[in-house]
Scaffold this motif. Structure first.
Motif, PDB file in Angstrom:
ATOM      1  N   GLU A 102       0.871  -1.092  -0.027  1.00 48.69           N
ATOM      2  CA  GLU A 102       0.060   0.123   0.021  1.00 48.69           C
ATOM      3  C   GLU A 102       0.864   1.241  -0.113  1.00 48.69           C
ATOM      4  N   ALA A 103       2.226   1.119  -0.052  1.00 50.79           N
ATOM      5  CA  ALA A 103       3.096   2.597  -0.131  1.00 50.79           C
ATOM      6  C   ALA A 103       3.056   3.404   0.877  1.00 50.79           C
ATOM      7  N   PHE A 104       2.702   2.789   2.026  1.00 53.19           N
ATOM      8  CA  PHE A 104       2.774   3.444   3.463  1.00 53.19           C
ATOM      9  C   PHE A 104       4.212   3.395   3.800  1.00 53.19           C
ATOM     10  N   ASP A 105       4.613   4.457   4.039  1.00 51.41           N
ATOM     11  CA  ASP A 105       5.878   4.858   4.810  1.00 51.41           C
ATOM     12  C   ASP A 105       6.128   6.046   5.302  1.00 51.41           C
ATOM     13  N   THR A 106       6.053   6.058   6.721  1.00 56.10           N
ATOM     14  CA  THR A 106       6.077   7.396   7.498  1.00 56.10           C
ATOM     15  C   THR A 106       7.353   7.790   7.771  1.00 56.10           C
ATOM     16  N   SER A 107       8.331   7.235   6.992  1.00 49.25           N
ATOM     17  CA  SER A 107       9.679   8.207   6.919  1.00 49.25           C
ATOM     18  C   SER A 107       9.471   9.069   5.742  1.00 49.25           C
ATOM     19  N   THR A 108       8.585   9.054   4.751  1.00 40.40           N
ATOM     20  CA  THR A 108       8.689   9.998   3.759  1.00 40.40           C
ATOM     21  C   THR A 108       7.260  10.898   3.886  1.00 40.40           C
ATOM     22  N   SER A 109       7.380  11.984   3.374  1.00 39.85           N
ATOM     23  CA  SER A 109       6.285  13.186   3.431  1.00 39.85           C
ATOM     24  C   SER A 109       4.964  12.665   2.980  1.00 39.85           C
ATOM     25  N   MET A 110       4.984  12.138   1.956  1.00 30.40           N
ATOM     26  CA  MET A 110       3.782  11.499   1.207  1.00 30.40           C
ATOM     27  C   MET A 110       3.004  10.285   2.338  1.00 30.40           C
ATOM     28  N   GLY A 111       4.031   9.526   2.738  1.00 30.56           N
ATOM     29  CA  GLY A 111       3.328   8.418   3.683  1.00 30.56           C
ATOM     30  C   GLY A 111       3.055   9.129   5.068  1.00 30.56           C
ATOM     31  N   ARG A 112       3.490   9.987   5.447  1.00 30.48           N
ATOM     32  CA  ARG A 112       3.015  10.811   6.718  1.00 30.48           C
ATOM     33  C   ARG A 112       1.580  11.334   6.342  1.00 30.48           C
ATOM     34  N   ALA A 113       1.511  12.075   5.092  1.00 33.25           N
ATOM     35  CA  ALA A 113       0.355  12.554   4.729  1.00 33.25           C
ATOM     36  C   ALA A 113      -0.893  11.394   4.672  1.00 33.25           C
ATOM     37  N   MET A 114      -0.483  10.296   4.295  1.00 33.21           N
ATOM     38  CA  MET A 114      -1.669   9.362   4.101  1.00 33.21           C
ATOM     39  C   MET A 114      -1.920   8.722   5.438  1.00 33.21           C
ATOM     40  N   MET A 115      -0.863   8.686   6.162  1.00 32.76           N
ATOM     41  CA  MET A 115      -1.231   8.279   7.630  1.00 32.76           C
ATOM     42  C   MET A 115      -1.966   9.295   8.520  1.00 32.76           C
ATOM     43  N   GLY A 116      -1.867  10.409   7.900  1.00 30.75           N
ATOM     44  CA  GLY A 116      -2.558  11.722   8.716  1.00 30.75           C
ATOM     45  C   GLY A 116      -4.277  11.347   8.228  1.00 30.75           C
ATOM     46  N   ILE A 117      -4.471  11.167   6.960  1.00 32.10           N
ATOM     47  CA  ILE A 117      -5.782  10.676   6.553  1.00 32.10           C
ATOM     48  C   ILE A 117      -6.275   9.597   7.272  1.00 32.10           C
ATOM     49  N   LEU A 118      -5.628   8.533   7.402  1.00 34.35           N
ATOM     50  CA  LEU A 118      -5.837   7.270   8.192  1.00 34.35           C
ATOM     51  C   LEU A 118      -6.114   7.518   9.465  1.00 34.35           C
ATOM     52  N   ILE A 119      -5.495   8.343  10.129  1.00 37.06           N
ATOM     53  CA  ILE A 119      -5.496   8.706  11.509  1.00 37.06           C
ATOM     54  C   ILE A 119      -6.816   9.456  11.703  1.00 37.06           C
ATOM     55  N   THR A 120      -7.383  10.427  10.790  1.00 36.18           N
ATOM     56  CA  THR A 120      -8.558  11.269  10.831  1.00 36.18           C
ATOM     57  C   THR A 120      -9.741  10.209  11.037  1.00 36.18           C
ATOM     58  N   PHE A 121      -9.798   9.287   9.961  1.00 36.67           N
ATOM     59  CA  PHE A 121     -10.707   8.324  10.067  1.00 36.67           C
ATOM     60  C   PHE A 121     -10.802   7.603  11.127  1.00 36.67           C
ATOM     61  N   ALA A 122      -9.819   7.134  11.987  1.00 40.93           N
ATOM     62  CA  ALA A 122      -9.628   6.327  13.109  1.00 40.93           C
ATOM     63  C   ALA A 122     -10.241   7.340  14.438  1.00 40.93           C
ATOM     64  N   GLN A 123      -9.904   8.471  14.298  1.00 44.65           N
ATOM     65  CA  GLN A 123     -10.281   9.500  15.225  1.00 44.65           C
ATOM     66  C   GLN A 123     -11.917   9.337  15.132  1.00 44.65           C
ATOM     67  N   MET A 124     -12.343   9.671  13.992  1.00 43.80           N
ATOM     68  CA  MET A 124     -13.849   9.722  13.831  1.00 43.80           C
ATOM     69  C   MET A 124     -14.292   8.565  14.415  1.00 43.80           C
ATOM     70  N   GLU A 125     -13.904   7.269  14.050  1.00 44.01           N
ATOM     71  CA  GLU A 125     -14.662   6.038  14.288  1.00 44.01           C
ATOM     72  C   GLU A 125     -14.475   6.075  15.973  1.00 44.01           C
ATOM     73  N   ARG A 126     -13.482   6.189  16.440  1.00 48.47           N
ATOM     74  CA  ARG A 126     -13.362   6.182  18.041  1.00 48.47           C
ATOM     75  C   ARG A 126     -14.381   7.027  18.793  1.00 48.47           C
ATOM     76  N   GLU A 127     -14.533   8.332  18.137  1.00 44.29           N
ATOM     77  CA  GLU A 127     -15.462   9.198  18.708  1.00 44.29           C
ATOM     78  C   GLU A 127     -16.798   8.597  18.613  1.00 44.29           C
ATOM     79  N   ASN A 128     -17.158   8.100  17.255  1.00 44.39           N
ATOM     80  CA  ASN A 128     -18.473   7.457  17.235  1.00 44.39           C
ATOM     81  C   ASN A 128     -19.063   6.309  18.037  1.00 44.39           C
ATOM     82  N   ILE A 129     -17.762   5.592  18.521  1.00 46.20           N
ATOM     83  CA  ILE A 129     -18.103   4.508  19.355  1.00 46.20           C
ATOM     84  C   ILE A 129     -18.201   5.216  20.465  1.00 46.20           C
TER      85      ILE A 129
END
Length: 501
Positions: A102-129
């Protein structure tokens, strides 16, 4: 040191084996670069209770791992919230995360950006729960009026209803103390919380905290669990934008009300600085305090709180708590001149340093005199005052009728178009708040004139005494009924009396 993690729940032809996952992950390594393997075979990705995963997380926390490589994100976790929690551990210990497919690599700027999107969804799910859990909890307690767990407040013990629902059982001696507390606090205009505490001790009432204090008295007076949940209390709480867990028809005065949710403030001020983060429901046990007495106590606590931040109210005599700066803060007395005249200043200027208004040129005695003159005019003909009040009440009722028609139209608009529904949500809420506020105003103020008809002051609507002849506590009583606040205007040197409606 880098770590390769691989997981396979079942051996399937279409799935990549643990060995195959490891080989694919090695492509992320430099030639001959050392690494550690962590494998979990036969474990589902739906939870994180896996032995090798536990060991990996511990090694990350111990600082042994600086990057985790997986074949695919779901090999690490299928639950986005679980993954987010583990990623927080990695971030805290400077450990990167890489996913081969999935080309996730948080050592790169693009990877960190993609992780940021993923984390946003995770936070939303946790708040919904969290919200779903909260909503389910509120639904359960509001349906049956169940006591929302925790130790019983003063005046009650924990118990069960006939159908085994948690409830509160009154403790007769303590409930009598609560009633006495209200009686003492509301019957005298000059009694303090400390004096209420002293009298309770003298009368032999005991507290659970080892002794009565101003703080314990204040907390009890503010707790709606003692108060009859009727339509008056409903309108009072509605004006504070609280969330109701029961329909209005449930507020029939037969039971009490309990506020749940986020509390603010501290022990020495009002328990709920705002009601917007709280909810209220009708309990399954009886209230013992009249809603009007509760509202009167809350009003007085609020006035005393605003005034007590500074000085002794006796310096301002009967006007204590009523004088206000144009900035909205209380006018306080910080000392006296040689002739005993109070020096007055805005609390916002002297303490908070947020106000520039000065009142050193105001003569406190002249303020007293002018207020007395205007009150005397209103006392001169209580019949006219009562008539004016009746006209004001009718005007508010007309305003309610107009707003109710507007509300019906807004609801009709919302029901006809999905696109328009969102646009009218806020106007609907604002209109309902205006209606609640007007209803409360009618219920709280209709009897202020009647309450002036006390033997020492009036007979058949005619004042028996002049205002100047009244005792200090009588003056405070009359001012409390008639006046909302007295605003001092610095530039003109004038005062403006805002009368209770």
């Amino acid at each position: 040191m880098k770590a390769i993690y691989a997981r396979q729940s079942l051996d399937k032809k279409e799935s990549v084996s643990i060995e195959g996952q490891i080989e694919l992950c090695k492509a992320k390594l430099l030639p001959e670069e050392p690494y550690l393997e962590y494998t979990d075979k036969g474990y589902s990705g739906k939870n994180i209770e896996r032995p090798s995963l536990d060991k990996l997380l511990k090694d990350i926390q111990d600082g042994r791992i600086d990057a985790v490589i997986v074949y695919r994100l779901d090999r690490f976790s299928r639950n986005i919230t679980d993954f987010y929690n583990m990623y927080e551990v990695m971030t805290a210990h400077n450990c990167d995360f890489m996913s081969v497919s999935e080309a996730f690599d948080t050592s790169t700027s693009m990877g960190r950006a993609m992780m940021g999107i993923l984390i946003t969804f995770a936070q939303m799910e946790r708040e919904n729960i969290q919200q779903r859990v909260k909503d389910n909890y509120y639904y359960r307690i509001s349906e049956s009026g169940t006591w929302a767990s925790g130790p019983a407040p003063y005046g009650f013990t924990n118990g069960r209803t006939a159908d085994n629902k948690p409830t509160l059982i009154p403790c007769e001696s303590e409930i009598e103390a609560v009633k006495m507390m209200y009686r003492l606090y509301l019957e005298s205009t000059k009694i303090s919380l400390a004096e209420v505490a002293r009298q309770l001790r003298e009368k032999g009432y005991t507290s659970r905290a080892g002794g009565w204090t101003s703080s314990t008295i204040s907390k009890i007076l503010q707790n709606t669990v003692y108060v009859k949940a009727d339509d008056i209390l409903y309108d009072y709480l509605a004006a504070g934008h609280i969330n109701f867990l029961n329909e209005r028809k449930a507020w029939d005065g037969r039971h009490s009300a309990h506020i749940v949710g986020k509390k603010t403030g501290n022990a020495n001020v009002r328990k709920y600085e705002t009601l917007e983060n709280t909810s209220v429901y009708v309990t399954n046990f009886q209230g013992v305090i009249d809603s009007r007495d509760y509202i009167a106590a809350m009003d007085r606590l609020g006035r005393n709180e605003a005034f007590s931040a500074c000085t002794k109210s006796s310096r301002l005599q009967e006007l204590g708590g009523k004088l206000k700066c144009t900035c909205g803060r209380a006018i306080l007395a910080y000392g006296k001149s040689t002739n005993g005249r109070p020096y007055i200043s805005c609390y916002g200027r002297r303490i908070l340093k947020t106000c520039s208004h000065k009142y050193n040129h105001f003569n406190f005695y002249r303020i007293q005199e002018e207020v007395g003159e205007q009150i005397q005019q209103r006392l001169g003909n209580l019949h006219s005052l009562a008539k004016a009040k009746e006209e004001a009440r009718e005007k508010r009722q007309e305003q309610i009728s107009v707003l109710e028609k507007q509300l019906v139209n807004l609801v009709r608009i919302a029901s006809t178009s999905g696109e328009l529904k969102q646009a009218v949500v806020q106007p609907i809420e604002d209109t309902q708040k205006q209606i609640n506020s007007l209803r409360l105003d009618i219920k709280l103020n209709y009897d202020n004139i009647d309450r002036l008809h006390i033997p020492e002051l009036t007979a058949d609507g005619i004042a028996l005494k002049k205002y100047d002849e009244l005792e200090m506590d009588q003056k405070k009583y009359v001012i409390g009924l008639l006046i909302d606040r007295i605003v001092l205007h610095e530039e003109s040197g004038s005062i403006e009396i805002i009368w209770n409606k």
